[in-house]
Design a protein around this motif. Structure first.
Motif, PDB file in Angstrom:
ATOM      1  N   GLY A  35       0.700  -1.088  -0.165  1.00 60.41           N
ATOM      2  CA  GLY A  35       0.120   0.005   0.008  1.00 60.41           C
ATOM      3  C   GLY A  35       1.037   1.029  -0.119  1.00 60.41           C
ATOM      4  N   SER A  36       0.021   2.427   0.074  1.00 57.87           N
ATOM      5  CA  SER A  36       0.731   3.612   0.042  1.00 57.87           C
ATOM      6  C   SER A  36       0.498   4.396   1.324  1.00 57.87           C
ATOM      7  N   VAL A  37       1.630   5.043   1.948  1.00 59.69           N
ATOM      8  CA  VAL A  37       1.324   5.917   3.037  1.00 59.69           C
ATOM      9  C   VAL A  37       0.595   7.189   2.735  1.00 59.69           C
ATOM     10  N   THR A  38      -0.393   7.270   3.589  1.00 55.27           N
ATOM     11  CA  THR A  38      -1.398   8.347   3.476  1.00 55.27           C
ATOM     12  C   THR A  38      -1.462   9.395   4.740  1.00 55.27           C
ATOM     13  N   PHE A  39      -0.721   9.014   5.619  1.00 57.86           N
ATOM     14  CA  PHE A  39      -0.526   9.890   6.669  1.00 57.86           C
ATOM     15  C   PHE A  39       0.618   9.618   7.712  1.00 57.86           C
ATOM     16  N   THR A  40       1.482  10.541   8.096  1.00 53.34           N
ATOM     17  CA  THR A  40       2.428  10.181   9.137  1.00 53.34           C
ATOM     18  C   THR A  40       2.383  11.355  10.227  1.00 53.34           C
ATOM     19  N   GLY A  41       2.622  10.361  11.445  1.00 51.83           N
ATOM     20  CA  GLY A  41       2.859  11.435  12.799  1.00 51.83           C
ATOM     21  C   GLY A  41       3.733  11.037  13.689  1.00 51.83           C
ATOM     22  N   LYS A  42       3.629  11.482  14.858  1.00 53.35           N
ATOM     23  CA  LYS A  42       4.652  11.066  15.914  1.00 53.35           C
ATOM     24  C   LYS A  42       4.306   9.559  16.420  1.00 53.35           C
ATOM     25  N   ARG A  43       5.234   8.647  16.142  1.00 50.21           N
ATOM     26  CA  ARG A  43       5.052   7.266  16.289  1.00 50.21           C
ATOM     27  C   ARG A  43       3.737   6.658  15.642  1.00 50.21           C
ATOM     28  N   VAL A  44       3.269   7.051  14.582  1.00 53.14           N
ATOM     29  CA  VAL A  44       2.194   6.380  13.741  1.00 53.14           C
ATOM     30  C   VAL A  44       2.267   6.679  12.536  1.00 53.14           C
ATOM     31  N   PHE A  45       1.818   5.977  11.415  1.00 52.00           N
ATOM     32  CA  PHE A  45       1.683   6.315  10.185  1.00 52.00           C
ATOM     33  C   PHE A  45       0.680   5.268   9.676  1.00 52.00           C
ATOM     34  N   SER A  46       0.058   5.700   8.539  1.00 56.77           N
ATOM     35  CA  SER A  46      -1.263   5.107   8.060  1.00 56.77           C
ATOM     36  C   SER A  46      -1.131   4.714   6.567  1.00 56.77           C
ATOM     37  N   VAL A  47      -1.631   3.294   6.177  1.00 60.54           N
ATOM     38  CA  VAL A  47      -1.344   3.054   4.654  1.00 60.54           C
ATOM     39  C   VAL A  47      -2.658   2.464   4.157  1.00 60.54           C
ATOM     40  N   ALA A  48      -2.743   2.785   2.925  1.00 61.34           N
ATOM     41  CA  ALA A  48      -3.786   2.561   2.127  1.00 61.34           C
ATOM     42  C   ALA A  48      -3.584   1.275   1.499  1.00 61.34           C
ATOM     43  N   VAL A  49      -4.181   0.131   1.707  1.00 61.48           N
ATOM     44  CA  VAL A  49      -3.830  -1.015   1.154  1.00 61.48           C
ATOM     45  C   VAL A  49      -4.513  -1.334  -0.210  1.00 61.48           C
ATOM     46  N   SER A  50      -3.584  -1.788  -1.267  1.00 62.28           N
ATOM     47  CA  SER A  50      -3.825  -2.058  -2.446  1.00 62.28           C
ATOM     48  C   SER A  50      -3.929  -3.462  -2.706  1.00 62.28           C
ATOM     49  N   VAL A  51      -3.021  -4.281  -2.352  1.00 62.34           N
ATOM     50  CA  VAL A  51      -2.997  -5.721  -2.543  1.00 62.34           C
ATOM     51  C   VAL A  51      -2.681  -6.349  -1.201  1.00 62.34           C
ATOM     52  N   VAL A  52      -3.566  -7.530  -0.871  1.00 66.74           N
ATOM     53  CA  VAL A  52      -3.036  -8.310   0.297  1.00 66.74           C
ATOM     54  C   VAL A  52      -2.798  -9.815  -0.269  1.00 66.74           C
ATOM     55  N   GLU A  53      -1.753 -10.490   0.312  1.00 68.47           N
ATOM     56  CA  GLU A  53      -1.233 -11.796  -0.157  1.00 68.47           C
ATOM     57  C   GLU A  53      -1.289 -12.545   1.084  1.00 68.47           C
ATOM     58  N   CYS A  54      -1.556 -13.614   0.972  1.00 61.15           N
ATOM     59  CA  CYS A  54      -1.258 -14.897   1.837  1.00 61.15           C
ATOM     60  C   CYS A  54      -0.695 -16.007   1.421  1.00 61.15           C
ATOM     61  N   ASP A  55       0.708 -16.319   2.297  1.00 67.56           N
ATOM     62  CA  ASP A  55       1.413 -17.433   1.710  1.00 67.56           C
ATOM     63  C   ASP A  55       1.200 -18.562   2.804  1.00 67.56           C
ATOM     64  N   GLU A  56       1.350 -19.917   2.216  1.00 68.45           N
ATOM     65  CA  GLU A  56       1.463 -20.979   2.921  1.00 68.45           C
ATOM     66  C   GLU A  56       2.813 -21.220   3.501  1.00 68.45           C
ATOM     67  N   PRO A  57       3.169 -22.034   4.560  1.00 64.53           N
ATOM     68  CA  PRO A  57       4.243 -22.071   5.130  1.00 64.53           C
ATOM     69  C   PRO A  57       5.354 -22.832   4.081  1.00 64.53           C
ATOM     70  N   ALA A  58       6.429 -22.570   3.767  1.00 68.04           N
ATOM     71  CA  ALA A  58       7.185 -23.210   3.033  1.00 68.04           C
ATOM     72  C   ALA A  58       7.674 -24.727   3.429  1.00 68.04           C
TER      73      ALA A  58
END
Length: 246
Positions: free
Chosen positions: A54-77
């Motif tokens: 995702g892309s960062v949409t906000f930054t502050g003191k000890r915090v930032f926010s991310v707008a998520v575009s893609v989520v992936e889930c992997d199985e254990p190798a």
């Protein structure tokens, strides 16, 4: 250049179009030290198989926010690899943990071998285990791992013996062993456990107990490797004979 990776405790329920807030020390390092800025792309992971781009949409003191575009889930190798690492002296423990993490070991078990110079007791044990865990987490982020390794509690020889008995392939690195490393039958799946002894070497009773549990005592080669590097060399050689790196 690979995107920076940041750890979040959970990505459960997160999907494309959602927003994730990163807080605490993780956010402080990203914003104050790395100078993370709005608009930058990042990867978030929960260390349990899920990653979010995702892309960062906000930054502050000890915090930032991310707008998520893609989520992936992997199985254990597969196969999963556990390394039992006898406690080394000095900073060699963290070095071993870092390298084992980079080659995708699933679990690292600190072991109080009879000839280990280092001793974990009381506050020192707590602090040492925390350093190993932190080292594994940071190395996993650097290596872009979706699954972070587990640093198990300090094990006794009896604990290690039990662990070896449950493995699909159990290996003990021993410079005096007659069986060559190259002769090992490497499974395509299941569990592999590799035992790495301390600087002083394995005691005879430890080797006997491990072999009785079903482990192969093998020599890695003509050279004798340091305890901090022997496990890395062994795991790399084993995984090269599986589909993990194809």
């Amino acid at each position: 250049m690979s995107l920076p990776v940041h750890f979040v405790p959970s990505l459960a329920g997160v999907a494309g179009g959602g927003t994730v807030e990163v807080t605490g020390d993780e956010a402080h390092h990203a914003v104050a030290v790395r100078r993370l800025r709005v608009g930058e792309q990042v990867v978030l992971t929960d260390g349990a198989g899920t990653t979010a781009l995702g892309s960062v949409t906000f930054t502050g003191k000890r915090v930032f926010s991310v707008a998520v575009s893609v989520v992936e889930c992997d199985e254990p190798a597969q196969p999963t690899v556990t390394v039992v690492q006898a406690l080394p002296k000095g900073e060699r423990g963290e070095l071993a943990v870092e390298m084992l993490t980079e080659i995708w070991v699933a679990t690292i078990v600190p072991w109080a071998a009879s000839r280990s110079v280092a001793v974990w007791r009381g506050d020192r044990a707590t602090k040492s285990h925390a350093r190993w865990s932190a080292t594994a987490r940071e190395a996993a982020k650097q290596a872009r791992r979706a699954w972070f390794p587990t640093v198990a509690p300090l094990a006794t020889t009896a604990d290690v013996t039990s662990l070896l008995g449950d493995a699909d392939l159990a290996v003990v690195l021993h410079e005096d062993a007659a069986e060559p490393f190259a002769s090992l039958p490497v499974p395509a799946s299941g569990s592999i456990v590799v035992v790495v002894g301390p600087e002083g070497g394995l005691a005879d009773d430890e080797v006997a107990a491990f072999e009785q549990a079903g482990a192969h005592a093998v020599r890695l080669g003509a050279e004798v490797l340091r305890t901090s590097t022997a496990g890395v060399a062994a795991v790399a050689a084993l995984l090269a004979r599986t589909s993990r790196w194809t």
